[in-house]
Enzyme design. Sequence first.
Site, short mmCIF file in Angstrom:
data_model
loop_
_atom_site.label_atom_id
_atom_site.label_comp_id
_atom_site.label_asym_id
_atom_site.label_seq_id
_atom_site.Cartn_x
_atom_site.Cartn_y
_atom_site.Cartn_z
N ASP A 10 30.19 -86.81 35.19
CA ASP A 10 28.77 -86.99 34.90
C ASP A 10 28.36 -88.42 35.24
O ASP A 10 29.20 -89.32 35.36
CB ASP A 10 28.54 -86.70 33.41
CG ASP A 10 27.11 -86.98 32.98
OD1 ASP A 10 26.19 -86.38 33.55
OD2 ASP A 10 26.93 -87.83 32.09
N ASP A 12 24.63 -90.35 34.33
CA ASP A 12 23.86 -91.10 33.34
C ASP A 12 24.46 -90.93 31.95
O ASP A 12 24.59 -89.80 31.45
CB ASP A 12 22.40 -90.66 33.34
CG ASP A 12 21.46 -91.74 32.85
OD1 ASP A 12 21.94 -92.72 32.26
OD2 ASP A 12 20.24 -91.63 33.07
N ASP A 206 29.54 -87.59 28.72
CA ASP A 206 29.21 -88.21 27.44
C ASP A 206 28.43 -87.28 26.51
O ASP A 206 28.17 -87.67 25.37
CB ASP A 206 28.36 -89.46 27.68
CG ASP A 206 26.95 -89.11 28.16
OD1 ASP A 206 25.98 -89.38 27.44
OD2 ASP A 206 26.83 -88.54 29.26
#
Length: 262
Positions: A10, A12, A206
């Site tokens: 991932d 951002d 995240d």
Amino acid sequence: MKDIGALLIDLDGTLFHGGIMIKDADRLIAGLRVAGVPFLFVTNNSSRTQEQVAAHLRGMGIKAEAHEVCTSSLASAHFVAQESPGARVAILGEEGLHTAFKEAGLFVVDESPQVVVQGIYRAFDYAALAKASRWIREGARFVLTNPDLMLPTDDGVMPGAGSIGAAIEAASGMPPVVIGKPEAYMIRYAAEMLGIPVEQAVVVGDNMRTDISAGGKAGCRTILVLTGITTRDNYEDYAKLTGAVPDLICEDLAELMVTLGV
């Protein structure tokens, strides 16, 4: 973690926040290259082309090439091209979405589409809502790049593609086919891009609601890094909300590097 076919990473919240690199993101990617571990940058963001995403990463000091990027635009174009080859497609979105669909050999039209594809679209207005909902009620398939309700920006949190999609769904009475995280399709497509069985891929992210959920649905192992949305303080809440369980949890990217041995 052993027998990793590739990492699906991932962006951002995992490698950067907006325009600021998260500590050790550059070292992580450099270490993967030295170790020969295949990877892709996998993002729900549909607004940018592959090259624009790579350029954004390079601007922060993270080495990246366009072919190493998988976006929800690419995955959406692949889905439509597989399901409806040569379809007439109306696009409610930005450059990344238009580019992906044209490169997939699909016909982008302004009237009488067979498919309506929607991503983040900052020029969205009432006229666009009226047209899209009418086309869908008349039988066009509704494809949503990603269901993110909020979009982090340098000016704060703004409405995301999912918020626009919710308006179109309410006006048309039809739910969309969702391509990006937390659904599995983009993860499976990313594994296909790398030429590996999806079960050999490891999703790193995240966000329990998107990254970890998508990886689990796709049949991948998952690593949660506590660098963004999910923290030690809210982890239990997200775990209950999603039912997702990461295979590993790392406090930061330095710990991830140790875990991966890079």
